[in-house]
Design an enzyme around this catalytic site. Sequence first.
Site, PDB file in Angstrom:
ATOM      1  N   GLY A 166      38.817  36.682  33.069  1.00  0.00           N
ATOM      2  CA  GLY A 166      39.380  37.973  32.675  1.00  0.00           C
ATOM      3  C   GLY A 166      39.269  39.023  33.771  1.00  0.00           C
ATOM      4  O   GLY A 166      40.194  39.799  33.998  1.00  0.00           O
ATOM      5  N   GLU A 223      40.884  38.716  25.885  1.00  0.00           N
ATOM      6  CA  GLU A 223      39.994  38.216  24.825  1.00  0.00           C
ATOM      7  C   GLU A 223      39.000  37.294  25.504  1.00  0.00           C
ATOM      8  O   GLU A 223      39.286  36.119  25.721  1.00  0.00           O
ATOM      9  CB  GLU A 223      40.801  37.451  23.759  1.00  0.00           C
ATOM     10  CG  GLU A 223      41.867  38.264  23.065  1.00  0.00           C
ATOM     11  CD  GLU A 223      41.295  39.238  22.040  1.00  0.00           C
ATOM     12  OE1 GLU A 223      40.095  39.181  21.730  1.00  0.00           O
ATOM     13  OE2 GLU A 223      42.074  40.079  21.546  1.00  0.00           O
ATOM     14  N   CYS A 229      34.243  31.651  20.566  1.00  0.00           N
ATOM     15  CA  CYS A 229      33.922  32.934  21.197  1.00  0.00           C
ATOM     16  C   CYS A 229      33.017  33.744  20.271  1.00  0.00           C
ATOM     17  O   CYS A 229      32.234  34.571  20.720  1.00  0.00           O
ATOM     18  CB  CYS A 229      35.192  33.692  21.529  1.00  0.00           C
ATOM     19  SG  CYS A 229      36.313  33.804  20.139  1.00  0.00           S
ATOM     20  N   GLY A 255      39.821  33.660  27.402  1.00  0.00           N
ATOM     21  CA  GLY A 255      38.973  32.765  28.182  1.00  0.00           C
ATOM     22  C   GLY A 255      37.699  33.452  28.607  1.00  0.00           C
ATOM     23  O   GLY A 255      37.273  34.434  28.003  1.00  0.00           O
ATOM     24  N   SER A 256      37.119  32.947  29.686  1.00  0.00           N
ATOM     25  CA  SER A 256      35.820  33.455  30.132  1.00  0.00           C
ATOM     26  C   SER A 256      35.957  34.852  30.748  1.00  0.00           C
ATOM     27  O   SER A 256      37.033  35.246  31.198  1.00  0.00           O
ATOM     28  CB  SER A 256      35.255  32.498  31.174  1.00  0.00           C
ATOM     29  OG  SER A 256      36.173  32.404  32.250  1.00  0.00           O
TER      30      SER A 256
HETATM   31  P1  NAD Z   1      38.397  29.639  31.105  1.00  0.00           P
HETATM   32  O1  NAD Z   1      38.209  31.051  31.517  1.00  0.00           O
HETATM   33  O2  NAD Z   1      37.838  28.571  31.970  1.00  0.00           O
HETATM   34  O3  NAD Z   1      39.960  29.315  30.971  1.00  0.00           O
HETATM   35  C1  NAD Z   1      40.783  30.016  30.076  1.00  0.00           C
HETATM   36  C2  NAD Z   1      42.216  29.957  30.537  1.00  0.00           C
HETATM   37  O4  NAD Z   1      42.361  30.760  31.714  1.00  0.00           O
HETATM   38  C3  NAD Z   1      42.705  28.572  30.916  1.00  0.00           C
HETATM   39  O5  NAD Z   1      44.033  28.427  30.484  1.00  0.00           O
HETATM   40  C4  NAD Z   1      42.607  28.569  32.434  1.00  0.00           C
HETATM   41  O6  NAD Z   1      43.487  27.682  33.049  1.00  0.00           O
HETATM   42  C5  NAD Z   1      42.958  30.002  32.763  1.00  0.00           C
HETATM   43  N1  NAD Z   1      42.410  30.555  34.012  1.00  0.00           N
HETATM   44  C6  NAD Z   1      41.221  30.291  34.589  1.00  0.00           C
HETATM   45  N2  NAD Z   1      41.035  31.065  35.671  1.00  0.00           N
HETATM   46  C7  NAD Z   1      42.126  31.851  35.771  1.00  0.00           C
HETATM   47  C8  NAD Z   1      42.530  32.876  36.684  1.00  0.00           C
HETATM   48  N3  NAD Z   1      41.768  33.242  37.698  1.00  0.00           N
HETATM   49  N4  NAD Z   1      43.720  33.491  36.471  1.00  0.00           N
HETATM   50  C9  NAD Z   1      44.507  33.144  35.431  1.00  0.00           C
HETATM   51  N5  NAD Z   1      44.186  32.181  34.550  1.00  0.00           N
HETATM   52  C10 NAD Z   1      43.006  31.535  34.716  1.00  0.00           C
HETATM   53  O7  NAD Z   1      37.826  29.523  29.614  1.00  0.00           O
HETATM   54  P2  NAD Z   1      37.637  28.235  28.700  1.00  0.00           P
HETATM   55  O8  NAD Z   1      36.467  27.450  29.192  1.00  0.00           O
HETATM   56  O9  NAD Z   1      38.923  27.536  28.485  1.00  0.00           O
HETATM   57  O10 NAD Z   1      37.255  28.920  27.293  1.00  0.00           O
HETATM   58  C11 NAD Z   1      35.988  29.362  26.950  1.00  0.00           C
HETATM   59  C12 NAD Z   1      35.869  30.859  27.112  1.00  0.00           C
HETATM   60  O11 NAD Z   1      36.887  31.526  26.386  1.00  0.00           O
HETATM   61  C13 NAD Z   1      34.572  31.392  26.552  1.00  0.00           C
HETATM   62  O12 NAD Z   1      34.064  32.362  27.417  1.00  0.00           O
HETATM   63  C14 NAD Z   1      35.005  32.031  25.225  1.00  0.00           C
HETATM   64  O13 NAD Z   1      34.137  33.030  24.752  1.00  0.00           O
HETATM   65  C15 NAD Z   1      36.330  32.558  25.595  1.00  0.00           C
HETATM   66  N6  NAD Z   1      37.140  32.798  24.402  1.00  0.00           N
HETATM   67  C16 NAD Z   1      37.305  34.076  23.977  1.00  0.00           C
HETATM   68  C17 NAD Z   1      38.039  34.331  22.827  1.00  0.00           C
HETATM   69  C18 NAD Z   1      38.216  35.728  22.322  1.00  0.00           C
HETATM   70  O14 NAD Z   1      39.088  35.913  21.482  1.00  0.00           O
HETATM   71  N7  NAD Z   1      37.456  36.706  22.770  1.00  0.00           N
HETATM   72  C19 NAD Z   1      38.626  33.269  22.119  1.00  0.00           C
HETATM   73  C20 NAD Z   1      38.442  31.979  22.593  1.00  0.00           C
HETATM   74  C21 NAD Z   1      37.703  31.749  23.742  1.00  0.00           C
END
Ligand code: NAD
Length: 509
Positions: free
Chosen positions: A243, A260, A294, A238-239
Amino acid sequence: MEFLHHLQIQASQSGNATGSNWVHSSGEKIESFSPVNGQLIGAVAEADEESYEKIIQQAQEAFLIWRNWPAPRRGEIVRQVGEALRKEKDALGRLVSYEMGKSLQEGWGEVQEMIDICDFAVGLSRQLYGLTMQSERPAHRMYEQWHPLGIVGIISAFNFPVAVWAWNSALAWICGNVTVWKPSEKTPLCSVAVQQIIARVFEQNQVPEGVNCLVQGGRTVGEKISRDHRIPLVSATGSTRMGKALAATVAARLGKSILELGGNNAVIVSKDADLSMALIGCVFGAVGTAGQRCTSTRRLIIHQSVYERFQQQLIKAYQQLKIGNPLDASNHVGPLIDQAAVDQYLQAIERCKESGGKMLVEGGVLSGPGYESGCYVKPCVAAVHPNMEIVQQETFAPILYIMPYQELEEAISIQNAVPQGLSSSIITLNLREAETFLGVNGSDCGIANVNIGTSGAEIGGAFGGEKETGGGRESGSDSWKAYMRRQTNTINWGSQLPLAQGIQFTITD
Ligand code: NAD
């Protein structure tokens, strides 16, 4: 919408499961709306305290049994999972496309990645090798072996609603772990469909209930997983914001995490580039998945001598892009995931303009027939200065920043001068440039390509990035090691007890 019926996606489902069994939850309802047409597809319930506990306890029990299954036998289950996914590729790919908004080709591609990682994991289940080392003591044997960790928590992002789960779970399972998946709250129904496909395979093979668990929810449930000391490894996608928060929580209990996170990926287009190749790679990288990968290409660093020419080619290519329903194969670009993503796209364009960026291809939100969801936006291109604040950030939308350079060193330094470090590439036919880019003074990213774009990766390589991308590695190569604990074993088969480093220790009777 035959595929919804086929995948048994009903209007309302619990969405929380220990495997074959759904677990009732009175948690808040999470509704899933398709960004394709704004329609409500279905709803799940966020895991409440009781259902979460039940699921984690079932996972703990399952681990005690599953870890004793020989790894190749676990591999055989994963082989069958791959077969089941082959059969469901069409329907599941369509659901991915409909719930997330990526093109049908990419939806199918995601399921193909799941199949590929299953194949990889099957082979790996017979190759979880440890080393044998030479002992400094006579009649001693020293070696290492790998054991499973226990419960692997998988937190995934909306943009790869099924593939990233498969990268993690296929490896985790063959290693002897059990998994608890918390999918994105924006794409819960893809996880429900996957759960049902896997449950059938597991049931047929009497896999213990609890090996493949699913919990629904957003940030709160994610935080619960991060805090839960019964989960030794949390693999989170995720973002960077997410992370950073998750890493601190998991580290505070000395757990392990695989992160990631966001990317800000650049392509260097050299004076020695094959420009027609560069054009396809850059445009697909920037507009594919509506810029919501990503690995999407966000920055083009173009040699001064080809800057004007390439810019014109880009503008022409962007004029030909068809934006619309991603399930219609003639469209190049589908919608953004939701209204919040559209707002972020518009804000980024505003900030780009305010700080001196010049729009070469204008953006904007589309309206009218076919665009009722309000999530369809125009991919745009801006000429910028590399140091602009907005250019340093990842905006999850089809905005491409372009900038000129004169010397390769300068291009590499621009490429590296962002907080993220996921994917990068150079388009050049010049061997010296290519090797410089890949060398120790070159790209600082986890992925560095030559003559292909930044976007898309094969499962055979270790996937992940440096700096604010989090440092994790998943999928191929030896990424499996992160899902296991290493144990060093020394066996004395002689009749003396020599101590290491020649230390003498005697006791007189
Ligand atoms: P997001 O960070 O909003 O959410 C990702 C996941 O994390 C969701 O399941 C969410 O519910 C959970 N989450 C959010 N805050 C959290 C916390 N504080 N503790 C635990 N879990 C939490 O991201 P998104 O909008 O779903 O996805 C887009 C982002 O993901 C972009 O930044 C993209 O670059 C990244 N991404 C990275 C990769 C990689 O492999 N590097 C792959 C896919 C997406």
